[in-house]
Write an enzyme that holds these catalytic residues in place. Sequence first.
Site, short mmCIF file in Angstrom:
data_model
loop_
_atom_site.label_atom_id
_atom_site.label_comp_id
_atom_site.label_asym_id
_atom_site.label_seq_id
_atom_site.Cartn_x
_atom_site.Cartn_y
_atom_site.Cartn_z
N ALA A 277 32.58 38.99 44.80
CA ALA A 277 31.68 39.34 43.62
C ALA A 277 31.20 38.36 42.90
O ALA A 277 31.11 37.21 43.18
CB ALA A 277 32.94 40.07 42.51
N GLY B 74 35.81 41.04 46.72
CA GLY B 74 35.32 42.38 46.54
C GLY B 74 34.58 42.66 47.94
O GLY B 74 34.56 43.95 48.15
N GLU C 142 37.27 43.91 49.81
CA GLU C 142 37.86 45.21 49.28
C GLU C 142 37.00 46.37 49.57
O GLU C 142 37.31 47.49 49.69
CB GLU C 142 38.10 45.10 47.83
N GLU D 255 41.09 35.73 44.96
CA GLU D 255 41.31 35.75 43.48
C GLU D 255 42.13 34.92 42.73
O GLU D 255 41.97 34.37 41.74
CB GLU D 255 41.35 37.25 43.12
#
Length: 260
Positions: A66, A112, A115, A135
């Site tokens: 991200a 992300g 994910e 993360e």
Amino acid sequence: MKYQNLLVALEDNLAIVTINRPNKLNALNKQTIEELHSAFKTLDKDKGVKVIILTGSGEKAFVAGADIAEFSNFSVKKGTKLAAKGQELLFNFVENLSTPVIAAVNGYALGGGLELAMACHFRIASHNAKMGLPEVSLGVIPGYGGTQRLPQLVGKGRAMELIMTAGMIDSEKAHEFGLVNHVVALEELMQNCKKIANRISNNSTVAINYAIKAVNAGFNNDVNGYNAEIEAFGTCFGTADFKEGTSAFLEKRKADFPGK
């Protein structure tokens, strides 16, 4: 439709969606998430598109994570909203899309990015792919479904280790863990994805849609997966695709599914 951070190409029954932020290693920001939602929604409505392949531009990254600069100063309320909206707009949306989505993982798929790959219906990786959920090294946890989908794919113990160490695994380890279906050379990645996509596109889009729903139901604690399968199975008997598929089988010919 034109996008700032995406490239969308149509080839026969296939759509190739490329996240195009090479200077940011294709990191997901708010605009990219919104554009992906729009692209997937549009393609899912297009009856001519039977399979979607998702990849990242260049050879370095599928999606490197991200865009941290966008949320580094968020409050608890904003952080909660970020995860909820992201899951609704993109990650859960892709997982439940009626059109099959294949993730062509080229290079880094981190945070992300991993994910997003896990939200796709399955994954094919290049030899240079690296995957992980880093993360906790930033003082946060995966917020786009990583704590749920990773254990489903690789098992609780492996998922716990990957998340808690914030480590990366290579494509061969990802294949061993069941995180990706196939590992191929980078230059052969798209060709292999298209080969599998073409095999999928020969089958009933209606039946595939029901199969996606039935499989996903098995991972939903609020739904009885077996009952969902029974209902979907029965519904298929009322479709034009079922009539065409069974007729073609009995007549020893290739089926020409109408997609109804």
